[in-house]
Write a protein that holds these residues in place. Structure first.
Motif, short mmCIF file in Angstrom:
data_model
loop_
_atom_site.label_atom_id
_atom_site.label_comp_id
_atom_site.label_asym_id
_atom_site.label_seq_id
_atom_site.Cartn_x
_atom_site.Cartn_y
_atom_site.Cartn_z
N LEU A 249 2.42 0.02 0.90
CA LEU A 249 3.17 -1.18 1.01
C LEU A 249 2.66 -2.35 0.51
CD1 LEU A 249 6.18 -2.18 2.05
CD2 LEU A 249 5.10 -3.01 4.09
N ILE A 250 1.40 -2.47 0.69
CA ILE A 250 0.57 -3.62 0.28
C ILE A 250 0.07 -3.59 -1.26
CG2 ILE A 250 -0.10 -4.43 2.44
CD1 ILE A 250 -2.91 -3.20 1.82
N GLY A 251 0.45 -2.07 -1.75
CA GLY A 251 0.21 -1.92 -3.28
C GLY A 251 -0.74 -0.99 -3.37
N LEU A 252 -1.65 -0.48 -2.66
CA LEU A 252 -2.38 0.47 -2.93
C LEU A 252 -1.82 1.74 -3.45
CD1 LEU A 252 -4.93 -0.07 0.10
CD2 LEU A 252 -5.03 -0.64 -2.28
N PRO A 253 -2.42 2.69 -4.50
CA PRO A 253 -1.62 3.67 -4.92
C PRO A 253 -1.77 5.00 -4.21
CG PRO A 253 -3.70 3.37 -6.17
CD PRO A 253 -3.71 2.08 -5.16
N VAL A 254 -1.42 5.01 -3.00
CA VAL A 254 -1.61 6.14 -2.26
C VAL A 254 -0.57 6.96 -2.20
CG1 VAL A 254 -2.96 4.80 -0.69
CG2 VAL A 254 -0.51 4.81 -0.15
N GLY B 188 2.31 2.90 -5.41
CA GLY B 188 2.31 2.32 -4.44
C GLY B 188 3.12 0.89 -4.55
N GLY B 189 2.98 0.16 -3.42
CA GLY B 189 4.05 -1.18 -3.56
C GLY B 189 5.40 -0.87 -2.78
N ILE B 190 6.09 -2.13 -2.66
CA ILE B 190 7.15 -2.18 -1.99
C ILE B 190 8.20 -1.27 -2.76
CG2 ILE B 190 8.24 -4.25 -3.14
CD1 ILE B 190 8.89 -5.23 -0.22
N GLY B 191 8.29 -1.20 -4.07
CA GLY B 191 8.99 -0.48 -4.86
C GLY B 191 9.48 1.10 -4.63
N PHE C 114 14.10 5.08 -5.05
CA PHE C 114 14.84 6.21 -4.93
C PHE C 114 14.42 7.47 -3.91
CE2 PHE C 114 16.16 5.18 -9.48
CZ PHE C 114 17.46 4.45 -8.93
N THR C 115 13.00 7.37 -3.73
CA THR C 115 12.39 8.77 -3.16
C THR C 115 11.80 8.21 -1.90
OG1 THR C 115 10.39 8.79 -4.25
CG2 THR C 115 12.19 10.05 -4.94
N GLY C 116 11.81 6.88 -1.62
CA GLY C 116 11.06 6.12 -0.31
C GLY C 116 11.57 6.79 0.78
N GLY C 117 12.83 6.83 0.91
CA GLY C 117 13.49 7.45 2.44
C GLY C 117 12.56 8.69 2.90
N PHE C 118 12.12 9.55 2.08
CA PHE C 118 11.08 10.49 2.28
C PHE C 118 10.10 10.12 3.13
CE2 PHE C 118 13.90 12.85 -0.68
CZ PHE C 118 14.16 13.65 -0.11
N LEU C 119 9.33 9.13 2.66
CA LEU C 119 8.11 8.50 3.04
C LEU C 119 8.47 7.91 4.32
CD1 LEU C 119 6.87 6.63 -0.44
CD2 LEU C 119 5.93 8.72 0.91
#
Length: 178
Positions: free
Chosen positions: A66-71, A77-80, A85-90
């Motif tokens: 969420l804070i932008g680290l590419p994890v 990474g990031g709020i986007g 589209f696939t954030g619901g799985f996260l």
């Protein structure tokens, strides 16, 4: 007791880091959702650590993203990523972690498997719903696009995590108890 909880917290942080690494092992697909072993990793750690530390580890992982680290997969990474589209799985990984963690505390293997698969189903529902809302498609079309191609792989991942977790948990508990 404090020393044991500290060690469990360190394991949770370590798992969040491992989940970030495992997320980068991907197989791209034409629809943009890569095949990963994230589901296996979340389920495995949840069976080992229980619900509290498993949810904590996934929350740390999501917070880092969420804070932008590419994890997240593809070094995103990031709020986007979380609200894309696939954030619901996260987000669904939190439910998967909680239910697999709770399942690990039960004595009935049948109930453990049922609860774990319920967590997986809810994780997929979260993914389908977020994709549907953002892509403005019908639920069935979203299910066919973002869930069906992965659900069988994810079922195998949760089942494999369930089967291997007792031996790994035993080894980790020996380390934590020292």
């Amino acid at each position: 007791m404090v020393k044991k909880d500290f060690k469990k917290s360190v394991f949770a942080a370590t798992f969040a880091a491992l989940l970030a690494i495992i997320s980068q092992i991907t197989i791209p697909t034409p629809i943009g959702i890569p095949v990963t072993l994230q589901t296996f990793a979340v389920a495995l750690y949840s069976f080992i650590a229980g619900p509290v530390f498993a949810v904590l580890a996934v929350a740390v992982y999501l917070g880092l993203g969420l804070i932008g680290l590419p994890v997240f997969s593809g070094f995103s990474g990031g709020i986007g990523a979380l609200f894309g589209f696939t954030g619901g799985f996260l987000w669904g990984f939190l439910i998967l972690a909680a239910l697999c963690g709770i399942a690990s505390k039960l004595n009935s293997r049948a109930l453990q498997i049922i609860l774990s698969f319920l967590g997986l189903i809810i994780c997929h529902i979260c993914g389908i719903l977020q994709f549907t809302l953002l892509h403005k498609t019908e639920l069935w079309g979203s299910f066919l696009s973002v869930s069906l191609p992965y659900i069988f792989k994810d079922i195998i991942c949760v089942l494999a995590a369930f089967l291997v977790s007792p031996s790994i948990k035993n080894k980790i508990e020996k380390i934590v108890d020292k």
